[in-house]
Write a protein that holds these residues in place. Sequence first.
Motif, mmCIF file in Angstrom:
data_model
loop_
_atom_site.group_PDB
_atom_site.id
_atom_site.type_symbol
_atom_site.label_atom_id
_atom_site.label_comp_id
_atom_site.label_asym_id
_atom_site.label_seq_id
_atom_site.Cartn_x
_atom_site.Cartn_y
_atom_site.Cartn_z
ATOM 1 N N ASP A 78 47.125 3.698 -32.297
ATOM 2 C CA ASP A 78 46.543 4.991 -32.625
ATOM 3 C C ASP A 78 47.592 6.077 -32.484
ATOM 4 O O ASP A 78 48.539 5.942 -31.699
ATOM 5 C CB ASP A 78 45.358 5.300 -31.684
ATOM 6 C CG ASP A 78 44.174 4.400 -31.967
ATOM 7 O OD1 ASP A 78 43.715 4.387 -33.121
ATOM 8 O OD2 ASP A 78 43.713 3.708 -31.047
ATOM 9 N N VAL A 79 47.425 7.163 -33.214
ATOM 10 C CA VAL A 79 48.379 8.266 -33.146
ATOM 11 C C VAL A 79 48.177 9.116 -31.900
ATOM 12 O O VAL A 79 49.084 9.830 -31.485
ATOM 13 C CB VAL A 79 48.336 9.166 -34.409
ATOM 14 C CG1 VAL A 79 48.703 8.367 -35.657
ATOM 15 C CG2 VAL A 79 46.990 9.829 -34.576
ATOM 16 N N ILE A 80 47.002 9.027 -31.293
ATOM 17 C CA ILE A 80 46.696 9.820 -30.103
ATOM 18 C C ILE A 80 46.646 8.898 -28.890
ATOM 19 O O ILE A 80 45.903 7.909 -28.880
ATOM 20 C CB ILE A 80 45.352 10.563 -30.264
ATOM 21 C CG1 ILE A 80 45.432 11.535 -31.457
ATOM 22 C CG2 ILE A 80 44.973 11.294 -28.983
ATOM 23 C CD1 ILE A 80 44.104 12.174 -31.819
ATOM 24 N N ALA A 81 47.430 9.209 -27.866
ATOM 25 C CA ALA A 81 47.425 8.426 -26.635
ATOM 26 C C ALA A 81 46.233 8.789 -25.765
ATOM 27 O O ALA A 81 45.610 7.920 -25.146
ATOM 28 C CB ALA A 81 48.727 8.640 -25.865
ATOM 29 N N SER A 82 45.907 10.083 -25.719
ATOM 30 C CA SER A 82 44.746 10.543 -24.953
ATOM 31 C C SER A 82 44.319 11.903 -25.478
ATOM 32 O O SER A 82 45.111 12.626 -26.093
ATOM 33 C CB SER A 82 45.065 10.623 -23.460
ATOM 34 O OG SER A 82 45.969 11.669 -23.198
ATOM 35 N N ALA A 83 43.063 12.233 -25.216
ATOM 36 C CA ALA A 83 42.520 13.515 -25.661
ATOM 37 C C ALA A 83 41.202 13.761 -24.944
ATOM 38 O O ALA A 83 40.574 12.834 -24.432
ATOM 39 C CB ALA A 83 42.287 13.515 -27.173
ATOM 40 N N ASP A 84 40.784 15.015 -24.940
ATOM 41 C CA ASP A 84 39.448 15.370 -24.481
ATOM 42 C C ASP A 84 38.524 15.221 -25.678
ATOM 43 O O ASP A 84 38.844 15.680 -26.776
ATOM 44 C CB ASP A 84 39.404 16.817 -23.990
ATOM 45 C CG ASP A 84 40.287 17.052 -22.777
ATOM 46 O OD1 ASP A 84 40.496 16.100 -21.996
ATOM 47 O OD2 ASP A 84 40.779 18.178 -22.607
ATOM 48 N N ARG A 85 37.381 14.543 -25.458
ATOM 49 C CA ARG A 85 36.440 14.372 -26.563
ATOM 50 C C ARG A 85 35.082 13.931 -26.026
ATOM 51 O O ARG A 85 34.995 13.034 -25.199
ATOM 52 C CB ARG A 85 36.934 13.321 -27.554
ATOM 53 C CG ARG A 85 35.996 13.157 -28.752
ATOM 54 C CD ARG A 85 36.387 12.026 -29.659
ATOM 55 N NE ARG A 85 36.236 10.776 -28.938
ATOM 56 C CZ ARG A 85 36.926 9.676 -29.205
ATOM 57 N NH1 ARG A 85 37.818 9.664 -30.164
ATOM 58 N NH2 ARG A 85 36.735 8.576 -28.510
ATOM 59 N N SER A 86 34.051 14.561 -26.530
ATOM 60 C CA SER A 86 32.687 14.094 -26.313
ATOM 61 C C SER A 86 32.263 13.386 -27.582
ATOM 62 O O SER A 86 32.446 13.914 -28.682
ATOM 63 C CB SER A 86 31.740 15.269 -26.036
ATOM 64 O OG SER A 86 32.004 15.809 -24.768
ATOM 65 N N GLY A 87 31.717 12.206 -27.459
ATOM 66 C CA GLY A 87 31.317 11.441 -28.629
ATOM 67 C C GLY A 87 32.508 10.740 -29.259
ATOM 68 O O GLY A 87 33.548 10.556 -28.635
ATOM 69 N N SER A 88 32.350 10.382 -30.524
ATOM 70 C CA SER A 88 33.355 9.571 -31.203
ATOM 71 C C SER A 88 34.028 10.244 -32.388
ATOM 72 O O SER A 88 34.972 9.701 -32.949
ATOM 73 C CB SER A 88 32.718 8.265 -31.688
ATOM 74 O OG SER A 88 32.288 7.486 -30.597
ATOM 75 N N LEU A 89 33.546 11.410 -32.786
ATOM 76 C CA LEU A 89 34.083 12.039 -33.997
ATOM 77 C C LEU A 89 35.461 12.646 -33.773
ATOM 78 O O LEU A 89 35.714 13.280 -32.744
ATOM 79 C CB LEU A 89 33.126 13.116 -34.501
ATOM 80 C CG LEU A 89 31.752 12.637 -34.965
ATOM 81 C CD1 LEU A 89 30.900 13.832 -35.384
ATOM 82 C CD2 LEU A 89 31.883 11.641 -36.105
#
Length: 171
Positions: A78-89
């Motif tokens: 994946d291009v993102i190693a980590s992120a803040d996110r609620s849900g899957s979108l």
Amino acid sequence: MTDEPRRIGFAPVVDAGTRLLILGSLPGEASLKAAQYYAHPRNGFWPLIGGMLNENLVASPYEQRLERLKARRVGLWDVIASADRSGSLDAAIRSPEAADLRGLVERLPDLRAVAFNGGLAARMGRRILTDLEGVALIDLPSSSPAHAISLSAKAETWAILGKFLPDKPAA
């Protein structure tokens, strides 16, 4: 400070023979819970890649799917190693930390193409890999069920990936 939980992606699935690297954005909730790439039952990834490889990967256990991808010289990350996110979108992703795509690509001597599974993966990945030489960069329609075009329409675009793979699986 954010109320959104930090999501951490998976390790890459590659080996020195990887010729095609498929990059998503960040695993969704079903994938994170299962600790498996593309675990949501409505995600079209496994039917799409299986169709392109002419193998029924959907019917195989997860670890066998990964082994078949590597045998066919396909890698995942994946291009993102980590992120803040609620849900899957992808639209809910905040404060993304990019994965070390350059570092990975440098360790893949046989790499011929990087395919981006969806718009966010393509936008972020192309910024990181913009001056990559000798490797095709390919934008694909997302395999996510949130990207509302038919699986057959997606498969027509995904079919281009076959030209970057050998006819026979690696030994």
